[in-house]
Design a protein around this motif. Sequence first.
Motif: not given
Lengths: 398, 156, 373
Positions: C311-315, C168, C287, C208, C175, C171-172, C184
């Motif tokens: 997805n953790f950048s935009q989703n 998690v 996820s 996400a 992103g 990934a953030y 985020s």
Amino acid sequence: MSTQDVAVLGTYQSDFRTHDMSQTYVEQVQKAAIGAHRDAGMCVDDVDAAVISLAPTFFLGVADADRWAIDNIVCAGKPVLRVHTGGATGGSAVHIAYSLIQSRMARSVLIVGAERIAETPDAQKVLNLIFDAFYERDMPLSTNTLVALRACAYLHRHGFTQEDLARVVVRARRNAMKNPHAHLKGDITVDDVMASKMIAYPLKLFDICPRSSGCAAMILGNMDMAKRYRTNPAFVNGIGSLSDTYWMGDRTGPTADTDLVEYDLIRMAATTAYRRAGVTDPLKQIQVAEFYDPYSVNTPISLEQAGFCSRGTALRLEKDGYWDRDTGAVAVNPSGGTLCTNPIAITGLVRCIDAATQVMGTAGDMQVRNVRRALATASGGTAQFYNCTVFGAEPTHG
Amino acid sequence: MDNGLAEAGHDVMSDEITLRYDYALGKVAGRFMRGLKEGKILATRCSKSGLTYLPPRAYCERSFEPCDEWVEAGSQGVVEASTIVVRGYEGKRKAPVAIALVRLDGVDSAIANYVDGLDLSDPASAMTRIAPGTRLRVTFAAEREGRITDFSFLPL
Amino acid sequence: MFPNIASEKIYVIGLAMHAAVHAERGLRLEEMVFEVSHRALRNAGISRKQLDNVVIAACDELDGRPISSMLMAAPAGGYLVDEIKVTESGLNGLAASVARLRSGEFQAGLVVSWCKSSKTDISAVMRLRNDPFYYRSLNIGGLVSDGMLAQAVASEFAVTRDEIAHRVRAAYARGASNPRGLGSPVPTVDVVENGAFTALPMRETDLAPLSDGAVTLVLCTERFLADNRQCVPLATLSGIGWASDSYLLGMHRLRSFTAARNAWEMALAQSGLSADELDFAELDTPSAWHEAALARIFGLIDAQISPSGSNFSQNPFFCMGLINAAEAVLKLSGAGGEPANARPRRAAAHGCHGFAQQGHVVAIFEAIGGQVN
């Protein structure tokens, strides 16, 4: 890159009626898939991919119901696409399946779908929701209103009457008497049509299709598959499809690209399909036309735009019997067409099946003699999506 | 597929589904609806294609460029198509109602709305008063709420 | 299992993405979609009239319209052209578009997808996706099936809570360095370890957050490219595969990832590549559990996974897979400004859809210009 020929290997359609309470959506889809496999003499492993023909799911009340049906058509693990172009869906599904085979991404593709519009009492509300939320839903516009607008202008422009339209319905219901699957059929008269209740001027109840439930499937394959599975396949000779503006009002006036009243999108789509199919004179080269005609006024307009007669003449020729099944210049909707049976999610597919089986010689009591080519069409949205598929007894590319 | 399992099979399981949506009006429809409140019908124009649109568009479908100008539509126009809805209608008004697609002066496309001021008891005769080619005029409701039904058409 | 005889390369000549945003309130859907398609055609250097086909990937239920392409076709670029809509996910639209271009009957196409997650009651749509008899009363779809998927992944691949927390945050972090993402902040270990459960073992923080988006790709054949010298290809698409799995959830279905494996193999076989030849893969991972599973199934090491943050950048839920394709193409084309000799050369883009990822799509993209390594 050489272009692949694509053949129809098997078809199935159920009998159509208002509602089918005896089975669920996925059972209907399964029934159709099994039927098409049986007709082709194929088993599930012989099919590489599937295209699911499914229009608005608000009718059956299960969103993305195509996914629910994957197990029932034994396609878990296979490439599956669902196509949805409103009323044009069935034709679009055939076109995507055709592209999958032509592109060599699949050797054979199952096209399958079912409609159960009677699952909700709110079907008309759903149909009203297709219109723009701000400019049209408050009235609201409905499909009946839209076609009534066109029909009034068409009759006005070409000097025809409601009785002229009624003859289209009489012929359709008569043809449907030979179609075991048809929803509405019977020996009716012009007076019967005229006596049916007025819905939206000039359309009366009998000028309008029923809402039908049922299922259908078709299997397409490449030439290798055709040699293995079918002695008398029909071939997809050409496709043509176009989308117009949503806005009906943009199809009016001197600056418009298309004409709301004449529905010349049909001409554009047919021209493309004919070019690909090598059709130069439809009246001579096409023996059967299965038009998507949910309203009586769609049939003459389709005949004119698809090149079977000139503008503003189809209803006069109707009166003279030019479109009759056995004695006319071309057999128009020998199945009875969409005026007699309209299972929205698969109507375009049923048109294709009714055209292809005429070429394959498997149309049963509906069979027209010596059919070498047949045309199937489908229409969706605010008469804004239109597709044409030409089926022939010979492959296009050989 | 009658496999011996099937009985009457006419049971149903009922469900009711409500989905809520907040449709964003966007930059164009919002301006149009505010215009209605002021008693104006505002169209958008694309300088590239020279076309003027009702309902107004953010972009021109023909040139595929943004529309770049607001234009007030004329208060009269010509009927392109019309009908009288008699049955099976769940509109804001009860049937019978007359509906027409009218191309207002100065605009290239037609917009749909109700036609008032007609005697609808005889649809055939009312139809002749709104036949294609007939000119109609716009009339605004006294109380306006920023919806398309703030205006309607009237015979001249 | 699948005949991979299709091998024609397709070229990506233009693309555009809507700026990442949590909730796009200023524009109606038509305006958003016109804007990305208009920009993508500019980017491609061709006019809309040169397109001979358009594929729309959209979901009526999410759009709140029974036939959403009616109002959307023209803004998307589908005016007086062959236009068809598919409904599973954005990347399924790419599959349909590639089929059309490889068929020999079409030369230039546009594929577009969008999702206004903020406008939609997604949980209501997910509920509506349940079959009415067996799943709906329990509302198996959505959260419940994601929880079951996480459980299956944990047990099948011995995935630990520590790995999920690490994924998690990583990934953030990826992103956060993506200039096109929402930016985020990276949550602290404490936040990730103590997120509320949605459906055990899935925690809210493993998922996400959704956002709004739209994306358009313009594609063409080699022949079109030869006839239109002004077009500069951004990348080639050398393979695409997709598959749908069983709707019925069970241990085998949740653990085997049959559809993901089949889609992956189909795409790689068409391009003649293996997983270790890919520089990276943008994976649609709603996820971190999904990422943990897909990394293993596809045989990817961490350095290959979703440099964009995915997805953790935009989703934007429905079109995430096509966003991944756009991100992959941008990297291969050097939009990040890397010198040509340091650029990645081969990438996969992945999309998934349905309850517990019932369907998967994989596209393989390659950089333009020789086989230099």
